[in-house]
Design a protein around this motif. Structure first.
Motif, PDB file in Angstrom:
ATOM      1  N   ILE A 144      32.047  -0.387 -23.711  1.00  0.00           N
ATOM      2  CA  ILE A 144      31.061  -1.428 -22.454  1.00  0.00           C
ATOM      3  C   ILE A 144      30.199  -0.769 -21.269  1.00  0.00           C
ATOM      4  CG2 ILE A 144      30.594  -4.127 -22.083  1.00  0.00           C
ATOM      5  CD1 ILE A 144      32.631  -4.815 -24.245  1.00  0.00           C
ATOM      6  N   LEU A 145      31.006  -0.612 -20.771  1.00  0.00           N
ATOM      7  CA  LEU A 145      31.223   0.201 -20.070  1.00  0.00           C
ATOM      8  C   LEU A 145      30.437   1.073 -19.368  1.00  0.00           C
ATOM      9  CD1 LEU A 145      34.996  -0.240 -18.343  1.00  0.00           C
ATOM     10  CD2 LEU A 145      32.704  -1.280 -17.089  1.00  0.00           C
ATOM     11  N   MET A 146      30.478   2.278 -20.616  1.00  0.00           N
ATOM     12  CA  MET A 146      29.622   3.634 -20.958  1.00  0.00           C
ATOM     13  C   MET A 146      28.249   3.024 -20.849  1.00  0.00           C
ATOM     14  SD  MET A 146      31.392   5.347 -19.163  1.00  0.00           S
ATOM     15  CE  MET A 146      33.001   5.866 -19.201  1.00  0.00           C
ATOM     16  N   ASP A 147      28.256   1.953 -22.646  1.00  0.00           N
ATOM     17  CA  ASP A 147      26.832   1.379 -22.537  1.00  0.00           C
ATOM     18  C   ASP A 147      26.346   1.507 -21.086  1.00  0.00           C
ATOM     19  OD1 ASP A 147      24.653   0.790 -24.234  1.00  0.00           O
ATOM     20  OD2 ASP A 147      26.003  -1.254 -24.511  1.00  0.00           O
ATOM     21  N   ASN A 148      26.289  -0.131 -20.812  1.00  0.00           N
ATOM     22  CA  ASN A 148      25.883  -0.035 -19.630  1.00  0.00           C
ATOM     23  C   ASN A 148      26.241   1.110 -18.137  1.00  0.00           C
ATOM     24  OD1 ASN A 148      25.357  -2.972 -20.064  1.00  0.00           O
ATOM     25  ND2 ASN A 148      27.503  -3.280 -19.260  1.00  0.00           N
ATOM     26  N   ILE A 149      26.451   1.665 -18.067  1.00  0.00           N
ATOM     27  CA  ILE A 149      26.324   3.114 -17.018  1.00  0.00           C
ATOM     28  C   ILE A 149      25.438   3.642 -17.666  1.00  0.00           C
ATOM     29  CG2 ILE A 149      27.892   4.942 -15.751  1.00  0.00           C
ATOM     30  CD1 ILE A 149      30.246   3.085 -15.692  1.00  0.00           C
ATOM     31  N   GLY A 150      25.334   4.292 -18.405  1.00  0.00           N
ATOM     32  CA  GLY A 150      24.502   5.116 -19.439  1.00  0.00           C
ATOM     33  C   GLY A 150      23.166   4.157 -18.998  1.00  0.00           C
ATOM     34  N   GLY A 151      22.583   3.366 -19.914  1.00  0.00           N
ATOM     35  CA  GLY A 151      21.685   2.358 -19.515  1.00  0.00           C
ATOM     36  C   GLY A 151      21.182   2.265 -17.938  1.00  0.00           C
ATOM     37  N   ALA A 152      21.579   2.281 -16.596  1.00  0.00           N
ATOM     38  CA  ALA A 152      21.069   2.107 -15.969  1.00  0.00           C
ATOM     39  C   ALA A 152      20.227   3.422 -15.176  1.00  0.00           C
ATOM     40  CB  ALA A 152      22.841   2.082 -14.560  1.00  0.00           C
ATOM     41  N   ALA A 153      20.789   4.591 -15.153  1.00  0.00           N
ATOM     42  CA  ALA A 153      20.290   5.475 -15.381  1.00  0.00           C
ATOM     43  C   ALA A 153      18.399   5.730 -15.797  1.00  0.00           C
ATOM     44  CB  ALA A 153      20.502   7.112 -16.646  1.00  0.00           C
ATOM     45  N   THR A 154      17.844   5.226 -16.647  1.00  0.00           N
ATOM     46  CA  THR A 154      16.939   5.393 -17.205  1.00  0.00           C
ATOM     47  C   THR A 154      15.449   4.152 -16.785  1.00  0.00           C
ATOM     48  OG1 THR A 154      16.690   4.888 -19.159  1.00  0.00           O
ATOM     49  CG2 THR A 154      17.410   7.284 -18.567  1.00  0.00           C
ATOM     50  N   LEU A 155      14.252   4.188 -16.859  1.00  0.00           N
ATOM     51  CA  LEU A 155      13.648   2.803 -16.387  1.00  0.00           C
ATOM     52  C   LEU A 155      14.142   2.062 -18.327  1.00  0.00           C
ATOM     53  CD1 LEU A 155      11.699   1.099 -16.091  1.00  0.00           C
ATOM     54  CD2 LEU A 155       9.435   3.274 -16.705  1.00  0.00           C
ATOM     55  N   MET A 179      19.206   6.769  -9.762  1.00  0.00           N
ATOM     56  CA  MET A 179      19.594   6.074 -10.767  1.00  0.00           C
ATOM     57  C   MET A 179      20.322   7.159 -11.339  1.00  0.00           C
ATOM     58  SD  MET A 179      19.625   2.976  -9.890  1.00  0.00           S
ATOM     59  CE  MET A 179      20.410   2.203 -10.928  1.00  0.00           C
ATOM     60  N   GLY A 180      19.765   8.517 -11.840  1.00  0.00           N
ATOM     61  CA  GLY A 180      20.702   9.321 -13.017  1.00  0.00           C
ATOM     62  C   GLY A 180      21.558   9.269 -11.831  1.00  0.00           C
ATOM     63  N   PRO A 181      21.958  10.008 -10.867  1.00  0.00           N
ATOM     64  CA  PRO A 181      22.908  10.445 -10.686  1.00  0.00           C
ATOM     65  C   PRO A 181      24.096   9.967  -9.902  1.00  0.00           C
ATOM     66  CG  PRO A 181      20.980  11.309  -8.814  1.00  0.00           C
ATOM     67  CD  PRO A 181      20.034  10.773 -10.529  1.00  0.00           C
ATOM     68  N   VAL A 182      23.859   8.477  -9.708  1.00  0.00           N
ATOM     69  CA  VAL A 182      24.756   7.737  -9.843  1.00  0.00           C
ATOM     70  C   VAL A 182      25.427   7.315 -10.435  1.00  0.00           C
ATOM     71  CG1 VAL A 182      23.429   5.357  -9.544  1.00  0.00           C
ATOM     72  CG2 VAL A 182      25.545   5.917  -7.764  1.00  0.00           C
ATOM     73  N   SER A 183      24.740   6.675 -12.005  1.00  0.00           N
ATOM     74  CA  SER A 183      25.136   7.073 -13.008  1.00  0.00           C
ATOM     75  C   SER A 183      25.794   7.775 -13.521  1.00  0.00           C
ATOM     76  CB  SER A 183      24.401   6.863 -14.209  1.00  0.00           C
ATOM     77  OG  SER A 183      23.333   5.667 -13.632  1.00  0.00           O
ATOM     78  N   ILE A 184      25.863   9.039 -13.473  1.00  0.00           N
ATOM     79  CA  ILE A 184      26.694  10.541 -13.657  1.00  0.00           C
ATOM     80  C   ILE A 184      27.930  10.394 -12.828  1.00  0.00           C
ATOM     81  CG2 ILE A 184      27.489  12.648 -13.482  1.00  0.00           C
ATOM     82  CD1 ILE A 184      24.888  12.891 -13.744  1.00  0.00           C
ATOM     83  N   LEU A 185      28.330   9.326 -11.649  1.00  0.00           N
ATOM     84  CA  LEU A 185      29.264   9.965 -10.515  1.00  0.00           C
ATOM     85  C   LEU A 185      30.285   8.328 -11.235  1.00  0.00           C
ATOM     86  CD1 LEU A 185      27.775  10.083  -7.580  1.00  0.00           C
ATOM     87  CD2 LEU A 185      28.899  11.286  -8.703  1.00  0.00           C
ATOM     88  N   ALA A 186      29.895   7.243 -11.562  1.00  0.00           N
ATOM     89  CA  ALA A 186      30.730   6.222 -11.907  1.00  0.00           C
ATOM     90  C   ALA A 186      30.887   6.359 -13.387  1.00  0.00           C
ATOM     91  CB  ALA A 186      29.548   5.149 -11.984  1.00  0.00           C
ATOM     92  N   PHE A 187      30.063   7.595 -14.337  1.00  0.00           N
ATOM     93  CA  PHE A 187      30.687   7.608 -15.383  1.00  0.00           C
ATOM     94  C   PHE A 187      31.835   8.311 -15.522  1.00  0.00           C
ATOM     95  CE2 PHE A 187      31.396  10.547 -19.503  1.00  0.00           C
ATOM     96  CZ  PHE A 187      31.192   9.479 -20.189  1.00  0.00           C
ATOM     97  N   ILE A 188      32.259   9.095 -14.375  1.00  0.00           N
ATOM     98  CA  ILE A 188      33.346  10.206 -14.123  1.00  0.00           C
ATOM     99  C   ILE A 188      34.152   9.608 -13.402  1.00  0.00           C
ATOM    100  CG2 ILE A 188      34.127  12.469 -13.065  1.00  0.00           C
ATOM    101  CD1 ILE A 188      31.303  13.103 -12.653  1.00  0.00           C
ATOM    102  N   GLY A 189      34.218   8.345 -12.790  1.00  0.00           N
ATOM    103  CA  GLY A 189      35.239   7.947 -11.789  1.00  0.00           C
ATOM    104  C   GLY A 189      35.813   6.854 -12.505  1.00  0.00           C
ATOM    105  N   VAL A 190      34.598   6.393 -13.650  1.00  0.00           N
ATOM    106  CA  VAL A 190      35.867   5.025 -14.977  1.00  0.00           C
ATOM    107  C   VAL A 190      36.073   5.997 -15.963  1.00  0.00           C
ATOM    108  CG1 VAL A 190      34.112   3.669 -17.104  1.00  0.00           C
ATOM    109  CG2 VAL A 190      33.572   3.785 -14.148  1.00  0.00           C
TER     110      VAL A 190
END
Length: 424
Positions: A144-155, A179-190
């Motif tokens: 669920i977390l990665m679904d929402n983090i990944g979705g944040a990266a694009t329009l 939004m791409g860079p912050v989504s990647i960083l959040a993905f790694i952190g989580v």
């Protein structure tokens, strides 16, 4: 305040209360209440003649086109095929397997659809859990977390971003860049945080051998459809990237991509209609109408004016909007919240406020979506799957216990990234 304005506020309040507390048919209720505002002529311009100016047809067309493309990819067995390939690639390196699966989740969400990602990946997650005889809760909550983090990266990654994009005017490329860079960083952190929850014992390691026996080719139901749909999808994404240069609307690209697949593999639009999420489309239309009504009675401008005195203190203004997004999204759901706050941001930016306010809201809203089941439809879908698998209720409090820390990690990363954007 006129009687018409009071009635509009009353009806819109009813709509949002039902979004929070209603049990069923939320799209029908919201759309019907919006139609009542139109029928009573409470605001100017909310009529069929002006419908295309009130409701963002480009957003609805984009959603519809992508739903069509996703339907053909799903029918062909592509998602299952690719997931099994990844599982076999990871082998006994369980954390590598999970990492690869979560990359698929994030990418699928970013370029297709949040809900479809859960519908496709959840069965695979439970299959892995059952075969390894491990607790599925950490895996599905991470999904669920990665679904929402990944979705944040694009329009096109989340309905929330579609709303922000339609109101702000930002392009497909703008979202990827910001939004791409912050989504990647959040993905790694989580993912790093969840590593402690993803350990397996010797028994589970032995069970991994069972996964190697799975034949990914059996997941393919129509190889020709899979290859053609995948090529169609790739071309659509390339055109999305180039849409500004080509002067093409995103909706036209998506609908054309979907229509080509309908022509090639279906008897007509009627056959694909069951794969279109009509509830979502009518929900969007109703919310656009209520948002328009609030703007027409001056409510949106009044809210925006409350923040004008903070223009000289950008850090405080960004902090307040970040906090507002974190509080409202998990309670109201992401799209309804966006359609209240995005017009406010548009007014503030038009009056000279730093446009970074858009990205502050987008980051806070997207990452906070995971905090409660109410944050988005995909959260509820995943919880329903999990409850069926567990054979028991997976309640609100238990859900939040799993989500508070990783969501907080992503929000802290987001806050640091906003600071970086502000000072570069």
């Amino acid at each position: 305040m006129t009687i018409h304005s009071i009635l509009v506020l009353f009806i819109v309040t009813l709509a949002y209360l039902y979004i929070i507390f209603g049990r069923k048919n939320k799209p029908a209720v919201v759309f019907s209440l919006a139609l009542i505002i139109s029928a009573l002529r409470l605001v100017n311009g909310l009529d069929t003649e002006n419908f295309s100016h009130v409701v963002d047809i480009d957003t609805l067309g984009l959603l519809t086109g992508m739903m069509m493309i996703v339907a053909f990819l799903s029918k062909s067995g592509f998602f299952e095929y690719f997931s099994i390939k990844i599982i076999k690639l990871g082998g006994k390196r369980f954390f590598l397997t999970v990492t690869l699966l979560m990359i698929i989740v994030a990418l699928t969400s970013a370029f297709l659809d949040n809900v479809v990602t859960i519908l496709v990946m959840a069965p695979m997650i439970f299959l892995i859990s059952d075969m390894l005889e491990i607790n599925p809760i950490p895996l599905i909550t991470l999904t669920i977390l990665m679904d929402n983090i990944g979705g944040a990266a694009t329009l096109i990654g989340s309905p929330l971003n579609l709303v922000i994009g339609s109101i702000s005017g930002y392009s497909f490329n703008d979202f990827i860049i910001k939004m791409g860079p912050v989504s990647i960083l959040a993905f790694i952190g989580v993912l790093i945080y969840f590593k402690k929850h993803l350990t397996i014992d010797e028994k589970a390691l032995k069970n991994i051998e069972k996964l190697k026996l799975m034949d990914e080719n059996k997941a393919i139901t129509d190889k020709k459809m899979m290859i053609f749909s995948l090529l169609d999808f790739i071309i659509v994404i390339i055109l999305f990237i180039l849409h500004t240069s080509l002067n093409l609307e995103l909706a036209v690209i998506a609908l054309l991509g979907g229509s080509i697949l309908v022509f090639k593999f279906s008897g007509g639009y009627e056959n694909i209609a069951k794969d279109i999420d009509w509830d979502m489309l009518f929900f969007f239309a109703g919310l656009y109408m209520t948002s328009y009504a609030l703007e027409e009675i001056g409510f949106t401008e009044k809210i925006a004016n409350l923040f004008i005195p903070l223009e000289g203190n950008m850090l405080l203004l960004l902090g307040i909007f970040y906090l507002i997004s974190i509080i409202t999204i998990p309670i109201l759901n992401n799209v309804p919240s966006a359609l209240i706050l995005a017009p406010v941001i548009k007014i503030l930016v038009s009056q000279g406020i730093n446009p970074i306010l858009w990205w502050t809201f987008a980051i806070g809203a997207n990452f906070a979506t995971s905090l409660t089941p109410l944050g988005a439809v995909q959260n509820i879908v995943a919880v329903n799957y999990l409850e069926k698998n567990l054979g028991r209720r997976f309640g609100f409090i238990e859900y939040m216990k799993w989500k508070i820390v990783p969501v907080l990690i992503s929000l802290i990363i987001g806050l640091l990234y906003i600071g970086y954007l502000l000072y570069i």
